[in-house]
Design a protein around this motif. Sequence first.
Motif, PDB file in Angstrom:
ATOM      1  N   MET A   1      19.897  47.768 -17.172  1.00 27.55           N
ATOM      2  CA  MET A   1      20.372  46.439 -16.560  1.00 27.55           C
ATOM      3  C   MET A   1      19.718  45.306 -17.162  1.00 27.55           C
ATOM      4  SD  MET A   1      19.204  45.989 -12.397  1.00 27.55           S
ATOM      5  CE  MET A   1      17.317  46.046 -12.890  1.00 27.55           C
ATOM      6  N   GLU A   2      20.712  44.479 -17.053  1.00 30.65           N
ATOM      7  CA  GLU A   2      20.477  43.104 -17.713  1.00 30.65           C
ATOM      8  C   GLU A   2      19.364  42.154 -16.883  1.00 30.65           C
ATOM      9  OE1 GLU A   2      22.843  39.310 -19.449  1.00 30.65           O
ATOM     10  OE2 GLU A   2      23.818  40.931 -18.711  1.00 30.65           O
ATOM     11  N   GLN A   3      18.511  41.513 -17.559  1.00 27.42           N
ATOM     12  CA  GLN A   3      17.574  40.777 -16.832  1.00 27.42           C
ATOM     13  C   GLN A   3      18.329  39.362 -16.399  1.00 27.42           C
ATOM     14  OE1 GLN A   3      13.899  39.950 -19.058  1.00 27.42           O
ATOM     15  NE2 GLN A   3      12.702  41.390 -17.701  1.00 27.42           N
ATOM     16  N   ARG A   4      18.040  38.948 -15.399  1.00 28.25           N
ATOM     17  CA  ARG A   4      18.625  37.528 -14.885  1.00 28.25           C
ATOM     18  C   ARG A   4      17.630  36.532 -15.250  1.00 28.25           C
ATOM     19  NH1 ARG A   4      21.943  36.664 -10.015  1.00 28.25           N
ATOM     20  NH2 ARG A   4      22.191  34.703 -11.191  1.00 28.25           N
ATOM     21  N   ASP A   5      17.900  35.329 -15.585  1.00 28.77           N
ATOM     22  CA  ASP A   5      17.004  34.132 -15.842  1.00 28.77           C
ATOM     23  C   ASP A   5      16.698  33.680 -14.334  1.00 28.77           C
ATOM     24  OD1 ASP A   5      16.329  33.961 -18.418  1.00 28.77           O
ATOM     25  OD2 ASP A   5      18.275  33.483 -18.656  1.00 28.77           O
ATOM     26  N   PHE A  77      13.973  39.953 -13.374  1.00 32.44           N
ATOM     27  CA  PHE A  77      13.971  38.601 -13.633  1.00 32.44           C
ATOM     28  C   PHE A  77      13.085  38.091 -14.842  1.00 32.44           C
ATOM     29  CE2 PHE A  77      15.580  39.142  -9.586  1.00 32.44           C
ATOM     30  CZ  PHE A  77      16.740  38.272  -9.544  1.00 32.44           C
ATOM     31  N   ARG A  78      13.496  37.456 -15.906  1.00 31.27           N
ATOM     32  CA  ARG A  78      12.696  36.737 -16.833  1.00 31.27           C
ATOM     33  C   ARG A  78      12.615  35.516 -16.077  1.00 31.27           C
ATOM     34  NH1 ARG A  78       9.925  36.639 -20.860  1.00 31.27           N
ATOM     35  NH2 ARG A  78      10.325  38.653 -21.206  1.00 31.27           N
ATOM     36  N   LEU A  79      11.286  35.062 -15.989  1.00 28.41           N
ATOM     37  CA  LEU A  79      10.665  33.679 -15.009  1.00 28.41           C
ATOM     38  C   LEU A  79      10.308  32.699 -16.229  1.00 28.41           C
ATOM     39  CD1 LEU A  79       8.264  35.535 -12.469  1.00 28.41           C
ATOM     40  CD2 LEU A  79      10.692  34.811 -12.167  1.00 28.41           C
TER      41      LEU A  79
END
Length: 130
Positions: A1-5, A77-79
């Motif tokens: 699963m791709e991380q979202r920003d 998520f990348r925060l």
Amino acid sequence: MEQRDAIVAVVVRGERLLAIRRGPAVARPGYWQPVSGKVEPDETQEQAVVREVHEEVGLVVVPEAKVWESETDDHRFRLHWWTARADTGEVLPDPGEVAETRWVTPPEFLALDPVFDGDRAFFERILPRL
């Protein structure tokens, strides 16, 4: 699963910062945290900071600096952590997303319960060095 920003907006006024308690319409309600939200495909992180803060608590902020990166505990998520100034204006929370708001000092934030481990790490390790 791709991380979202996603962004985390550490909204500052004087010596205090804005803490929100997650409302009933969002995942994991009841947690205290800074304002946060997804970065939309057509916007910069700075634009996301301005939009999310306005949507969630009605404040107009000036993004200042990106100060940290982390990821959510579920790795979805990348925060991107930003400081943002809100020198004026009244907090008008979106009742679905935000159950409660408080202007707190960093030690007062750490005393709130519950808070996410990643937020605790920011307030304990990163914020004191800024």
